[in-house]
Design a protein around this motif. Structure first.
Motif, PDB file in Angstrom:
ATOM      1  N   GLU A 172       0.803  -1.219   0.000  1.00 23.70           N
ATOM      2  CA  GLU A 172       0.000   0.000   0.000  1.00 23.70           C
ATOM      3  C   GLU A 172       0.836   1.268   0.000  1.00 23.70           C
ATOM      4  N   ALA A 173       2.037   1.243   0.534  1.00 25.88           N
ATOM      5  CA  ALA A 173       2.774   2.478   0.780  1.00 25.88           C
ATOM      6  C   ALA A 173       2.992   3.307  -0.474  1.00 25.88           C
ATOM      7  N   SER A 193     -10.764  19.002  -0.376  1.00 22.56           N
ATOM      8  CA  SER A 193      -9.522  18.951   0.400  1.00 22.56           C
ATOM      9  C   SER A 193      -8.935  17.544   0.497  1.00 22.56           C
ATOM     10  N   PHE A 194      -9.634  16.547  -0.052  1.00 17.67           N
ATOM     11  CA  PHE A 194      -9.165  15.167   0.094  1.00 17.67           C
ATOM     12  C   PHE A 194      -7.925  14.927  -0.753  1.00 17.67           C
ATOM     13  N   THR A 195      -6.919  14.323  -0.170  1.00 18.89           N
ATOM     14  CA  THR A 195      -5.726  13.880  -0.888  1.00 18.89           C
ATOM     15  C   THR A 195      -5.298  12.538  -0.333  1.00 18.89           C
ATOM     16  N   ARG A 201      -3.465   6.096   3.048  1.00 17.44           N
ATOM     17  CA  ARG A 201      -3.171   5.284   1.866  1.00 17.44           C
ATOM     18  C   ARG A 201      -3.502   3.801   2.072  1.00 17.44           C
ATOM     19  N   ALA A 202      -3.130   3.279   3.253  1.00 20.44           N
ATOM     20  CA  ALA A 202      -3.372   1.855   3.507  1.00 20.44           C
ATOM     21  C   ALA A 202      -4.861   1.554   3.566  1.00 20.44           C
ATOM     22  N   ASP A 203      -5.651   2.470   4.199  1.00 13.43           N
ATOM     23  CA  ASP A 203      -7.099   2.259   4.278  1.00 13.43           C
ATOM     24  C   ASP A 203      -7.731   2.337   2.895  1.00 13.43           C
ATOM     25  N   SER A 227     -19.555  11.812   5.328  1.00 12.47           N
ATOM     26  CA  SER A 227     -20.018  11.490   6.678  1.00 12.47           C
ATOM     27  C   SER A 227     -19.187  10.426   7.380  1.00 12.47           C
ATOM     28  N   LEU A 228     -18.250   9.810   6.657  1.00 13.68           N
ATOM     29  CA  LEU A 228     -17.397   8.771   7.233  1.00 13.68           C
ATOM     30  C   LEU A 228     -15.948   9.016   6.824  1.00 13.68           C
ATOM     31  N   SER A 229     -15.016   8.723   7.734  1.00 15.50           N
ATOM     32  CA  SER A 229     -13.609   8.738   7.358  1.00 15.50           C
ATOM     33  C   SER A 229     -13.314   7.489   6.550  1.00 15.50           C
ATOM     34  N   VAL A 230     -12.133   7.468   5.898  1.00 15.41           N
ATOM     35  CA  VAL A 230     -11.773   6.278   5.136  1.00 15.41           C
ATOM     36  C   VAL A 230     -11.686   5.063   6.047  1.00 15.41           C
ATOM     37  N   THR A 231     -11.167   5.264   7.253  1.00 23.99           N
ATOM     38  CA  THR A 231     -11.070   4.153   8.207  1.00 23.99           C
ATOM     39  C   THR A 231     -12.449   3.625   8.568  1.00 23.99           C
TER      40      THR A 231
END
Length: 791
Positions: A172-173, A193-195, A201-203, A227-231
Motif C-alpha cells: 500500500e505504501a 480537500s481530500f488527498t 493510503r493503507a485504508d 459522513s465517514l472517514s476512510v477508516t
C-alpha cells in the motif's frame, strides 16, 4: 475541399468525469477492431464496459467517415424492438412499411461506420440476430458491443473487461494503482480537500481491494466520505460485505460483490429514500420532477416530499441528475434500476406503481393529441421523443395486465402524431396491431385504434391493409354512434381511393368528409386540414386547378393561424405541385423553397419527408427552365434523402407523379453519362448541403489550388476534388509523417489498404512521392484555415 479535421457525424456523449486507467485495454480493443468487424466487451455489471467502449469509440472517430453511433439498449424491453431502436438512433425514419432490418441494411450498405451497441445482455438474441444480418449485408460496418453475455455471432472477438488493478496486500505504501487513482479522484470531487496521504493510503488500498476494483462499487463507496472517514468506511465494509473467496472470480463472485455494494447503499438510505428508489425504478428512461410526483407520491409519500427525496438520492449517487434546457431530469443507472425493481416487487407494490406510471403516460398521450396542432408542435415532438422509452414501458404494462388492454388501445391510437412525425410508423403500427389483437371488444377505443392503424398503413403505402382497417373502423364506429371516428374512417377511404386512382369516388367521399367535420365543430382541426389537402390533390389531377389552389390557400391560412408548421409544409408542397401544373413556376418555387428553409428554422432532425418532396419539385422546375444539370443533381439529392430516411412516396404512382418524365428529359439533355454523374453528385450531398443547393445558395468556397514550381509543391490543378474523404484523411496522416502501417492502425484498416489509398492519391494528383502529398496537404490545410478565418 473540406478540411480533413472536420468533425465526424455521430452521437457519442461527452465525458463528464475523468477516465482512469484502461490504457492497455483501450489499445487492445482498438487493435481488435482493426482486424475484426465485431468486438464484444463482456464482464460483470459495474466493471466499466460502457466507459471503455465509449473511450475507444471516441478515439476512433477519425477512422469512420460516416460516424460513430451509440445505441443504448438498456431501455429496450424486448428483442423485437432492437432494430427499431438502432434505426431511431441513426435517424432513420421508419415510414416505408418495410421491416426495420431492411431499412438498416439499405442505410448501412456502403457506409464506413462504427456502431456501438450498449447493454445487450437482456436482448442478446435480438441483438445477435440483427448484428449478424448487418455484418453480412454491410461490408464496411464494424460493431462494438457491451454485454454480460457474448452474442455468439460468427467472427465475434470477445474482450473480457476486468476490474481495475488494486494494490497487493503489503504494497500500500507507494502502489497507486488505477483503483486507488479512481478512488482518490472521485473523493476529491466530493471533498475538495481530500488527498492521498501516508495516513490514509493503507485504508484506501484496503477499501479498493474489498470492493474488488469494481469502478461502480468504488464510486458508490466514495459517496459516504462526507459522513465517514476512510477508516470508518473500511470498517463498515467489513460489517456489510461477505466477499466470496472461491468460485469464478471473473463472473459470479464479482456480481455478488456489486450486489453487496448496492445492498449496503440501500441500507444506508432512510426508509423514505428506499421507497423512492424502488418507485423510480418503474421509469424506463430519464424522468422529470412532475413525472416523479405523479407516479411516486402516495402511500406514505406526499407530493411535497418527492423533490427532497430525489435530491437525497442524487447526493447518494443512486440517481443521476441531468439538466437540459434549464430543467432537471433524473435517471437510475441500469444496475440501480433493476435492484430497485426487485425491492418494489418484494414489497408487493410493483403493480400499483406501474399502474400509476401507465396512467401518467396515457394522460400525456391524450394531451399531446389535443395540443400538437399549434405553436407547441416542436415542443411536443421533442417531449414525446424524450419520453419514448417510458411510453413503451407503459404500453408493455397495459398489454401484459388483465383489464388494461383498453388503456393500451387509447394510448397507441392517441400517439398517431408521434408515430408518423417522429419517424416511428413501423413501431406505432406494431403497438396498434398488438393491442387490437389482445382486446377485441367492440368499444370506442377499438374503433379509434383501427382508424389510427389505417392512418399509419396509408402513410406506409400499404393500401390494402389500410382499406381493410378503415372499413372495420367505419362499421364499428357507425354501430357505436362514434361520429368523429366514423368521419375519420371515411376520410381514410377517400384518400385510399385517391391513391388507387378512383378520383370520382375520392372527390365524393372527401367532399362529404369536409362537410361532416364542419358539423362536428372540427372544420379547422388537423384532420380537416388533411382532408382539404387530399381534395386539393384530387382537384389538381382532375384539372380543376383554380379550386385546388383555393383549397390549398385555405389550408395555409388555418395552419398559419394555428402556428403549425408540419401540415403547413404539406400544404406548401401541394400548392407547389398545383402551381407547377398551372404554369406558375415562380409561385411553385416560392412554396417549395419555403418548405426547405423551414428545415433550418426548426430544431431537431430535419423533416426528411417534406425535404425530399420539395427538393423533387424544385428539380422539375429546374428542368422546365432548361437547367438540366441542376435538375439531375436535385433529383439525386431527393432520392438520397428519401432512401436514407426509409421513405416511400405513395404519390409517385398514385398521383400521376411527373418524376419519370423529368428524369427522361434530363437524361436526354445530358446524355446517360452526364446525367448519372450529376445524379450521383446530388446523392452524395449531406442534408445541410442539400438544403443549401436547393435554395440556390453559393457553395462553400473551394480551397485555393496549391502553387506549383517549388520542390514538393502540388502541380497546378491539383485541388483534390477527385479525392474521396478517406483519401483526404490519408493525405493528412502522410503530412503528419505516419507510415502506411501507422496509418492503417489510426484508421482501423489493413496496411495493404492504406498503401492502396496512398497510391490512388498519387495517381489522382499526378504525384510521384509522399513528400508531394505532404506538401499538398499542408498547403490545403493552410488555405482552409485562412478561408475559415476570413469567414
Amino acid at each position: 475541399m473540406r478540411a480533413v479535421a472536420t468533425r465526424r457525424p455521430g452521437n457519442l456523449p461527452a465525458e463528464v468525469t475523468s477516465f482512469v486507467g484502461r490504457r492497455s485495454e483501450t489499445a487492445e480493443v482498438r487493435r481488435l477492431l482493426s482486424v475484426a468487424r465485431l468486438v464484444t466487451l463482456t464482464g460483470v455489471g459495474g466493471v466499466g464496459k460502457t466507459r471503455l467502449a465509449l473511450r475507444v469509440a471516441t478515439a476512433l472517430r477519425r477512422a469512420f467517415p460516416d460516424g460513430v453511433w451509440l445505441v443504448e439498449l438498456a431501455e429496450v424491453g424486448e428483442d423485437a424492438l432492437v432494430p427499431h431502436t438502432v434505426a431511431q438512433a441513426l435517424g432513420i425514419q421508419d415510414t416505408a412499411g418495410r421491416r426495420p432490418v431492411e431499412l438498416l441494411v439499405d442505410f448501412l450498405r456502403g457506409r464506413h461506420l462504427l456502431l456501438v451497441l450498449d447493454n445487450c445482455e437482456h436482448v442478446v438474441d435480438g441483438a445477435a440476430e440483427l448484428v449478424g444480418t448487418l455484418l453480412r449485408e454491410a461490408d464496411h460496418l464494424r460493431v462494438l458491443t457491451t454485454s454480460r453475455e457474448t452474442l455468439r455471432v460468427p467472427g465475434e472477438h470477445v474482450r473480457v473487461v476486468e476490474p481495475l488493478p488494486c494494490p497487493a496486500p503489503g504494497g500500500e505504501a507507494g502502489d497507486e494503482t488505477a483503483a486507488v487513482t479512481l478512488f482518490t479522484q472521485r473523493a476529491a470531487a466530493m471533498i475538495p480537500s481530500f488527498t492521498l496521504t501516508p495516513d490514509n493510503r493503507a485504508d484506501v488500498a484496503r477499501v479498493c481491494r474489498r470492493l474488488d476494483g469494481l469502478p461502480l462499487a468504488i464510486e458508490l463507496a466514495v459517496v459516504r466520505l462526507p459522513s465517514l472517514s476512510v477508516t470508518q468506511l473500511e470498517e463498515r465494509l467489513d460489517q456489510r460485505f461477505r466477499l466470496l473467496t472461491s468460485g469464478d472470480r471473473a463472473g459470479a463472485t464479482r456480481h455478488r460483490t456489486l450486489r453487496a455494494v448496492v445492498d449496503w447503499s440501500y441500507e444506508l438510505c432512510t426508509p423514505a429514500e428506499r421507497v423512492m428508489w424502488a418507485r423510480t425504478s418503474v421509469f424506463a428512461g430519464a424522468f422529470g420532477l412532475d413525472a416523479a410526483e405523479e407516479v411516486c407520491a402516495g402511500d406514505g409519500v406526499t407530493r411535497g416530499e418527492v423533490m427532497e427525496l430525489l435530491a437525497s438520492l442524487v447526493t447518494k449517487s443512486i440517481l443521476v441528475c441531468e439538466t437540459r434546457r434549464e430543467r432537471a431530469r433524473y435517471r437510475l443507472l441500469e444496475t440501480m434500476r433493476q435492484y430497485g425493481r426487485e425491492r418494489l416487487r418484494e414489497g408487493g407494490a410493483e403493480s400499483a406503481v406501474r399502474r400509476r406510471h401507465a396512467e401518467r403516460y396515457l394522460r400525456l398521450a391524450g394531451q399531446c393529441e389535443q395540443e400538437w396542432f399549434g405553436p407547441g408542435q416542436d415542443a411536443w415532438l421533442h417531449r414525446l421523443q424524450r419520453e419514448h422509452a417510458d411510453l413503451r414501458a407503459a404500453l408493455e404494462f397495459c398489454l401484459g395486465t388483465e383489464g388494461l388492454a383498453r388503456w393500451g388501445l387509447r394510448m397507441a391510437a392517441a400517439l398517431w402524431f408521434h408515430w408518423i412525425y417522429s419517424g416511428l410508423a413501423g413501431e406505432g403500427r406494431r403497438w396498434l396491431e398488438c393491442t387490437l389483437a389482445v382486446d377485441r371488444s367492440p368499444t370506442p377505443e377499438r374503433a379509434r385504434a383501427l382508424w389510427a392503424a389505417s392512418f399509419i398503413a396509408t402513410h406506409q403505402g400499404d393500401l390494402a391493409a389500410a382499406g381493410e382497417l378503415a372499413d372495420e373502423a367505419r362499421h364499428l364506429a357507425e354501430r357505436l354512434g362514434e361520429m368523429s371516428t366514423l368521419v375519420r374512417a371515411v376520410h381514410r377511404e377517400g384518400l385510399i381511393a385517391t391513391y388507387t386512382g378512383d378520383l370520382e369516388r375520392a372527390e365524393r367521399l372527401l367532399s362529404g368528409v369536409l362537410a361532416r367535420y364542419a358539423e362536428l365543430g372540427e372544420g379547422e382541426h388537423a384532420q380537416a386540414v388533411l382532408a382539404r389537402l387530399g381534395l386539393a390533390a384530387v382537384r389538381e389531377m382532375r384539372g380543376d386547378l383554380d379550386e385546388a389552389i383555393r383549397l390549398g390557400r385555405e389550408c395555409q391560412r388555418i395552419c398559419q393561424a394555428r402556428g403549425d408548421h408540419t401540415l403547413l409544409s404539406s400544404t406548401r408542397y401541394i400548392l407547389a405541385r398545383i402551381h407547377r401544373a398551372a404554369g406558375h413556376p415562380d409561385q411553385a418555387a416560392s412554396q417549395a423553397r419555403e418548405v426547405v428553409r423551414m428545415q433550418r428554422r426548426h430544431g431537431g432532425r430535419p423533416d426528411a419527408w417534406h425535404l425530399a418532396l420539395c427538393t423533387e419539385v424544385l428539380a422539375w422546375l429546374a428542368e422546365d427552365g432548361g437547367e438540366h444539370e441542376r435538375a439531375a443533381v436535385l433529383l439525386g439529392a431527393a432520392a438520397q434523402v428519401r432512401r436514407a430516411a426509409g421513405l416511400v412516396d405513395i404519390l409517385r404512382t398514385s398521383m400521376h407523379d411527373p418524376h419519370r418524365g423529368y428524369e427522361h428529359r434530363a437524361r436526354a439533355a445530358l446524355g446517360d453519362d452526364g446525367y448519372v454523374a450529376a445524379f450521383d453528385r446530388g446523392s452524395r450531398l449531406s442534408v445541410p448541403e442539400t438544403i443549401a443547393f436547393a435554395l440556390g445558395e453559393s457553395p462553400r468556397r473551394r480551397l485555393k489550388r496549391a502553387a506549383g514550381g517549388e520542390p514538393g509543391a502540388a502541380p497546378t490543378g491539383t485541388d483534390g476534388a477527385s479525392l474521396t474523404p478517406r483519401e483526404r484523411e490519408v493525405a493528412e496522416l502522410v503530412l503528419r509523417g505516419l507510415s502506411n502501417k501507422e496509418i492503417a492502425s489510426e484508421l482501423v484498416i489493413s496496411a495493404r489498404t492504406a498503401s492502396t489509398h496512398v497510391e490512388h492519391i498519387m495517381l489522382k494528383l499526378g504525384f510521384s512521392s509522399r513528400t508531394q502529398i505532404a506538401a499538398w496537404a499542408s498547403t490545403n490545410a493552410a488555405a482552409a484555415q485562412q478561408g475559415n478565418s476570413a469567414g
